[in-house]
Design a protein around this motif. Sequence first.
Motif, PDB file in Angstrom:
ATOM      1  N   LEU A  70      -2.489  13.254   0.401  1.00 24.19           N
ATOM      2  CA  LEU A  70      -2.371  11.804   0.500  1.00 24.19           C
ATOM      3  C   LEU A  70      -2.593  11.127  -0.841  1.00 24.19           C
ATOM      4  O   LEU A  70      -1.868  10.201  -1.218  1.00 24.19           O
ATOM      5  N   ALA A  71      -3.608  11.588  -1.577  1.00 28.44           N
ATOM      6  CA  ALA A  71      -3.960  10.934  -2.839  1.00 28.44           C
ATOM      7  C   ALA A  71      -2.812  10.967  -3.835  1.00 28.44           C
ATOM      8  O   ALA A  71      -2.597  10.013  -4.588  1.00 28.44           O
ATOM      9  N   ALA A  72      -2.050  12.049  -3.847  1.00 28.60           N
ATOM     10  CA  ALA A  72      -0.944  12.170  -4.797  1.00 28.60           C
ATOM     11  C   ALA A  72       0.140  11.130  -4.543  1.00 28.60           C
ATOM     12  O   ALA A  72       0.922  10.812  -5.446  1.00 28.60           O
ATOM     13  N   HIS A  73       0.181  10.611  -3.320  1.00 32.17           N
ATOM     14  CA  HIS A  73       1.179   9.601  -2.970  1.00 32.17           C
ATOM     15  C   HIS A  73       0.567   8.208  -2.868  1.00 32.17           C
ATOM     16  O   HIS A  73       1.226   7.271  -2.397  1.00 32.17           O
ATOM     17  N   GLY A  74      -0.697   8.072  -3.273  1.00 30.99           N
ATOM     18  CA  GLY A  74      -1.344   6.767  -3.209  1.00 30.99           C
ATOM     19  C   GLY A  74      -1.544   6.264  -1.794  1.00 30.99           C
ATOM     20  O   GLY A  74      -1.509   5.061  -1.550  1.00 30.99           O
ATOM     21  N   MET A  75      -1.769   7.201  -0.867  1.00 31.12           N
ATOM     22  CA  MET A  75      -1.885   6.851   0.548  1.00 31.12           C
ATOM     23  C   MET A  75      -3.243   7.287   1.101  1.00 31.12           C
ATOM     24  O   MET A  75      -3.883   8.207   0.590  1.00 31.12           O
ATOM     25  N   ILE A  82       5.576  11.961   2.614  1.00 33.49           N
ATOM     26  CA  ILE A  82       4.430  11.448   3.354  1.00 33.49           C
ATOM     27  C   ILE A  82       4.595   9.967   3.678  1.00 33.49           C
ATOM     28  O   ILE A  82       4.246   9.503   4.776  1.00 33.49           O
ATOM     29  N   THR A  83       5.141   9.211   2.749  1.00 34.82           N
ATOM     30  CA  THR A  83       5.251   7.763   2.947  1.00 34.82           C
ATOM     31  C   THR A  83       6.226   7.399   4.060  1.00 34.82           C
ATOM     32  O   THR A  83       6.274   6.239   4.489  1.00 34.82           O
ATOM     33  N   GLU A  84       7.006   8.375   4.544  1.00 36.17           N
ATOM     34  CA  GLU A  84       8.044   8.092   5.536  1.00 36.17           C
ATOM     35  C   GLU A  84       7.627   8.430   6.964  1.00 36.17           C
ATOM     36  O   GLU A  84       8.438   8.320   7.877  1.00 36.17           O
ATOM     37  N   ILE A  85       6.388   8.843   7.179  1.00 35.41           N
ATOM     38  CA  ILE A  85       5.999   9.304   8.512  1.00 35.41           C
ATOM     39  C   ILE A  85       5.557   8.168   9.434  1.00 35.41           C
ATOM     40  O   ILE A  85       5.315   8.389  10.621  1.00 35.41           O
ATOM     41  N   GLY A  86       5.474   6.963   8.903  1.00 38.57           N
ATOM     42  CA  GLY A  86       4.921   5.855   9.679  1.00 38.57           C
ATOM     43  C   GLY A  86       5.665   5.567  10.967  1.00 38.57           C
ATOM     44  O   GLY A  86       5.041   5.277  12.002  1.00 38.57           O
ATOM     45  N   ALA A  87       6.990   5.638  10.948  1.00 40.52           N
ATOM     46  CA  ALA A  87       7.764   5.327  12.155  1.00 40.52           C
ATOM     47  C   ALA A  87       7.438   6.288  13.286  1.00 40.52           C
ATOM     48  O   ALA A  87       7.426   5.901  14.460  1.00 40.52           O
ATOM     49  N   LEU A  88       7.170   7.550  12.950  1.00 40.63           N
ATOM     50  CA  LEU A  88       6.815   8.528  13.972  1.00 40.63           C
ATOM     51  C   LEU A  88       5.440   8.230  14.563  1.00 40.63           C
ATOM     52  O   LEU A  88       5.221   8.398  15.762  1.00 40.63           O
ATOM     53  N   LEU A  89       4.511   7.778  13.721  1.00 37.16           N
ATOM     54  CA  LEU A  89       3.196   7.389  14.232  1.00 37.16           C
ATOM     55  C   LEU A  89       3.328   6.219  15.199  1.00 37.16           C
ATOM     56  O   LEU A  89       2.720   6.200  16.269  1.00 37.16           O
ATOM     57  N   ASN A  90       4.141   5.227  14.834  1.00 37.37           N
ATOM     58  CA  ASN A  90       4.346   4.062  15.705  1.00 37.37           C
ATOM     59  C   ASN A  90       4.946   4.468  17.046  1.00 37.37           C
ATOM     60  O   ASN A  90       4.513   4.002  18.111  1.00 37.37           O
ATOM     61  N   ALA A  91       5.952   5.333  16.990  1.00 39.08           N
ATOM     62  CA  ALA A  91       6.609   5.766  18.225  1.00 39.08           C
ATOM     63  C   ALA A  91       5.646   6.551  19.113  1.00 39.08           C
ATOM     64  O   ALA A  91       5.676   6.429  20.348  1.00 39.08           O
ATOM     65  N   SER A  92       4.791   7.355  18.495  1.00 44.24           N
ATOM     66  CA  SER A  92       3.799   8.108  19.258  1.00 44.24           C
ATOM     67  C   SER A  92       2.863   7.159  20.005  1.00 44.24           C
ATOM     68  O   SER A  92       2.551   7.362  21.188  1.00 44.24           O
ATOM     69  N   HIS A  93       2.418   6.102  19.323  1.00 46.08           N
ATOM     70  CA  HIS A  93       1.499   5.173  19.985  1.00 46.08           C
ATOM     71  C   HIS A  93       2.164   4.471  21.166  1.00 46.08           C
ATOM     72  O   HIS A  93       1.567   4.343  22.241  1.00 46.08           O
TER      73      HIS A  93
END
Length: 370
Positions: free
Chosen positions: A191-196, A276-287
């Motif tokens: 995560l740190a390498a991508h500033g996340m 890593i920065t592109e995984i957000g949509a999958l997290l949203n869909a999971s919720h």
Amino acid sequence: MRATDAFRAAFGADPRTVWHAPGRVNLIGEHTDYNDGFVLPFAVPWGVTAAVSPRDDSTIRLLSLQSPGDPVVISNHEESRGWTRYVVGVLAMLGDRVRGADIAIDGDIPPGAGLSSSAALEVAVASALDDLYDLGMTPMERALLSQRAENDFVGMPCGIMDQAASALSAEGHALFLDCRSLGSRNIPLDLAAHGMTILIIDTRAHHEHAGGEYAKRRAECESAARKLGVAALRDVTDLAGALDLLQGDERKRTMHIVTENHRVEALVGLLRAGAITEIGALLNASHLSLRDQYEVSSPELDLAVEASLRGGARGARMTGGGFGGSAIALVADDRLESVKESVSSAYAERGWQAPRFLPATPSAGARRIS
């Protein structure tokens, strides 16, 4: 070390071994483990430390720094109550391979946050006993024994994910686990390498499965699998056809499990590609699926997710078994304070207790520390 000091003070000698096992947060793959599916947890920096020595008799003497008082003395496994059942269950599963033990426990996992303190406790004790008695167990065997203790002794029908994450995780990685074959591999999560940051939002809402909702979901999945003629919902390949054969809650549970497995595999693909920065949509869909199809979210979890996204998170979802506990949010480091403020303000507007924020660093699994 607090566990060692407590052991020495209570039992008058140094422990023979000291093990630490972490809690976990699940990046994605919720309620898929007991459906023979895929999960992607990682270990967190907080966990349980067990200082242990063997005994020549069958007595178990237990103390916990989180439950002040004199050591609990147990001469019969069925005498155990409360938190001690997780420890005694591990010894019960080992049977005549071990005798008694003196055990001092210390833990720093935020209670009730859904970060699997019970699995950390089981794995820490199982690992220490394996070490003491030279049983030659693999990390996965320790995880399976810990799961049996929780299933058969405590009576909680959990899957293998929590114990496997505690036993097998590697620092800087998530653990991709096939809960049927038990095959696993560590997936880089730098995560740190991508500033996340993966921000854990502890809603402080009561997290408890004992009311039977967890067991009810599992029974619904097993019933749906029988009606579909498959060993587990993981085996459903024609989702539309399966849904035509089901009704009501079983239909909704099946939709979640099948699509959640696909989300796990898709997220692993993104991580392996360094996205890593592109995984957000999958997290949203999971919720959304956990909220609407599996129905294990809560108002506190939903608000944490919604306010995180308003504050600038890339994605967010509840994590863990549900009905309270924690959410996670994928947040760029320069948006952390904005996300925290958004969630805190939303909770304050409802008059709810302020949430707690914990940055989750992917950490190592169970290890001997003394």
